[in-house]
Design an enzyme around this catalytic site. Sequence first.
Site, PDB file in Angstrom:
ATOM      1  N   LYS A 177       0.879  -1.175   0.000  1.00 35.37           N
ATOM      2  CA  LYS A 177       0.000   0.000   0.000  1.00 35.37           C
ATOM      3  C   LYS A 177       0.908   1.213   0.000  1.00 35.37           C
ATOM      4  O   LYS A 177       1.577   1.526   0.972  1.00 35.37           O
ATOM      5  CB  LYS A 177      -0.913  -0.004   1.223  1.00 35.37           C
ATOM      6  CG  LYS A 177      -2.248   0.742   1.015  1.00 35.37           C
ATOM      7  CD  LYS A 177      -2.105   2.240   0.902  1.00 35.37           C
ATOM      8  CE  LYS A 177      -1.921   2.908   2.243  1.00 35.37           C
ATOM      9  NZ  LYS A 177      -1.890   4.424   2.101  1.00 35.37           N
ATOM     10  N   GLY A 230       6.009   4.457   9.807  1.00 40.68           N
ATOM     11  CA  GLY A 230       5.279   5.709   9.817  1.00 40.68           C
ATOM     12  C   GLY A 230       5.132   6.252  11.221  1.00 40.68           C
ATOM     13  O   GLY A 230       5.963   5.997  12.102  1.00 40.68           O
ATOM     14  N   SER A 231       4.060   6.976  11.460  1.00 41.27           N
ATOM     15  CA  SER A 231       3.863   7.674  12.724  1.00 41.27           C
ATOM     16  C   SER A 231       3.400   6.717  13.816  1.00 41.27           C
ATOM     17  O   SER A 231       2.856   5.638  13.551  1.00 41.27           O
ATOM     18  CB  SER A 231       2.822   8.778  12.549  1.00 41.27           C
ATOM     19  OG  SER A 231       1.535   8.225  12.355  1.00 41.27           O
ATOM     20  N   GLY A 235       0.743   3.643  13.565  1.00 38.09           N
ATOM     21  CA  GLY A 235       1.295   2.342  13.919  1.00 38.09           C
ATOM     22  C   GLY A 235       0.468   1.634  14.979  1.00 38.09           C
ATOM     23  O   GLY A 235       0.255   0.414  14.899  1.00 38.09           O
ATOM     24  N   GLU A 252       8.124   0.166  12.397  1.00 36.93           N
ATOM     25  CA  GLU A 252       9.181   1.159  12.570  1.00 36.93           C
ATOM     26  C   GLU A 252       8.498   2.515  12.632  1.00 36.93           C
ATOM     27  O   GLU A 252       7.942   2.979  11.639  1.00 36.93           O
ATOM     28  CB  GLU A 252      10.194   1.122  11.426  1.00 36.93           C
ATOM     29  CG  GLU A 252      11.400   2.004  11.715  1.00 36.93           C
ATOM     30  CD  GLU A 252      11.885   2.790  10.530  1.00 36.93           C
ATOM     31  OE1 GLU A 252      12.060   4.026  10.680  1.00 36.93           O
ATOM     32  OE2 GLU A 252      12.062   2.204   9.454  1.00 36.93           O
ATOM     33  N   CYS A 286      13.307   9.004   9.758  1.00 32.84           N
ATOM     34  CA  CYS A 286      12.946   8.581  11.115  1.00 32.84           C
ATOM     35  C   CYS A 286      14.172   8.550  12.031  1.00 32.84           C
ATOM     36  O   CYS A 286      14.071   8.857  13.217  1.00 32.84           O
ATOM     37  CB  CYS A 286      12.298   7.197  11.076  1.00 32.84           C
ATOM     38  SG  CYS A 286      10.675   7.161  10.283  1.00 32.84           S
ATOM     39  N   GLU A 386       9.037  14.770  17.241  1.00 30.73           N
ATOM     40  CA  GLU A 386       9.674  14.621  15.938  1.00 30.73           C
ATOM     41  C   GLU A 386       9.253  15.762  15.010  1.00 30.73           C
ATOM     42  O   GLU A 386       8.071  15.928  14.714  1.00 30.73           O
ATOM     43  CB  GLU A 386       9.271  13.272  15.335  1.00 30.73           C
ATOM     44  CG  GLU A 386      10.086  12.851  14.150  1.00 30.73           C
ATOM     45  CD  GLU A 386       9.767  11.424  13.735  1.00 30.73           C
ATOM     46  OE1 GLU A 386      10.676  10.733  13.264  1.00 30.73           O
ATOM     47  OE2 GLU A 386       8.601  10.998  13.875  1.00 30.73           O
TER      48      GLU A 386
END
Length: 483
Positions: A177, A230-231, A235, A252, A286, A386
Amino acid sequence: MPQLESFWSNHIDGEWIPGGAAPIDVTDPATGAVLCRQAMADAADVNRAVAAARRVHDSGALKDMRPVERARLVQGMGRFIEENAGDIARTLTLEQGKPLWESRIEVSGAARFFEYYGNQADTLEGRSIPLGAGYLDFTDYEPYGVTAHIVPWNFPFEMTARSMAPALATGNTCIVKTPELTPLSNAWLARAAEAVGLPPGAVNVICGHGPEAGAALAGHPDVNLVVFTGSVPTGVAIARAAANNVVPSILELGGKSAAIVHDDADLDAFETDMRYGIFFNAGQICSAMSRVIVHQSRHDELVERAAKLANSLSVGPGIDRGTDGPTMGAMVSLAQRDRALAMVSSAGADGAKVVAGGRSLNIPGAFLEPTVVTGVSPASEIAQQEVFGPVLTVLPFRTDAEAIEIANGTQYGLVGGVFTADLDRATRAARAIRGGQIFVNEWFAGGVETPFGGVGKSGYGREKGREALFNYVQTKNIAIRMR
């Protein structure tokens, strides 16, 4: 180089299809211009992709193949990527905004994953377990089956390769995706799968909105493993959806990684670490070096060096030139740029000092100046959250214990670093810093061969290295009573 196609389709079961959801415009973040239209998948398209991947897996087309033959297919995908590297890199720069020379590095890195894991496809061996006379007992590794890969927009091509290569090498089928902001380059992976002769349905590449296609994929009862980068909030949602089906996930997530710079560190060399640690890909990494925790005796000198470095970088569209192009490109979107700007502005309002950058460029596109911020509290937002942009925060420390406390003082634990000439000090710090990978005297040291992943809210599971292969297999034990 050829122009981009005006319409990009989804790839399901060996066919290029438009998708059931309304198409979206894909824009060039360096200019704001519309590049093309991207087909969007809905839940029905997800069902079709999962059914195709399930059919291939259940047929044994990959899992029952001799591993060396699977290895050749995976390696062949890497060669296809290298052969088409110029066109892929151009597509990547247009959709994501990074300079062309950075895109070429990403494409080469993606090819390396297929080479590395292809070379290991026939090395996963079980073991014999002694149970005494009259027994034969051994272990075997079996692929999970249908794997879902939900990938981020910052390194869309390489991140997909990072998980797809070990998944295919171990006999799994894949559904990707792609991110809505950068959906185009992943079409080349579907073309690579076709070019090497993988069975239709072994690799499916779709784009869709997260709440519709992403949720349908993560929570699908016929998906056996979910991989996400991703975030943290997304997640958590994906892990919940997978857990409802008792399906494992590899996550991750975010990072707020710190480099501890001691008084004996080589600051000349460290300038290169800052250059690539926070300003590569406009800081949209990241594992970026988003915080530098420096001994107070070297603080002012390091801040001066960081500001000089930031001011020396050229920022602009990077599609028309190669190595002579800008040293930093656009951020992926105006929204991402404005979020980073807001965090810098908020830090300034709280008393922080912006010693370099901190402004958008007065040109079209999602450009932010390379930025250095100092004079912040370790508990402030810009030192805790972040930014995901080219923003470096510099904080002083007095003692080794204080440096470790500041480094470990966030919810994240992805990577960390320590810079010192003292090996004992470096070893102590490496063991004390909370993170899945610790760099000593070189940020981003390591490579495809070294395992990578987070602790805490940075996620779990390991990508890269031989460890990643074991994400995609389950251990089966076979115990035989000899009569």
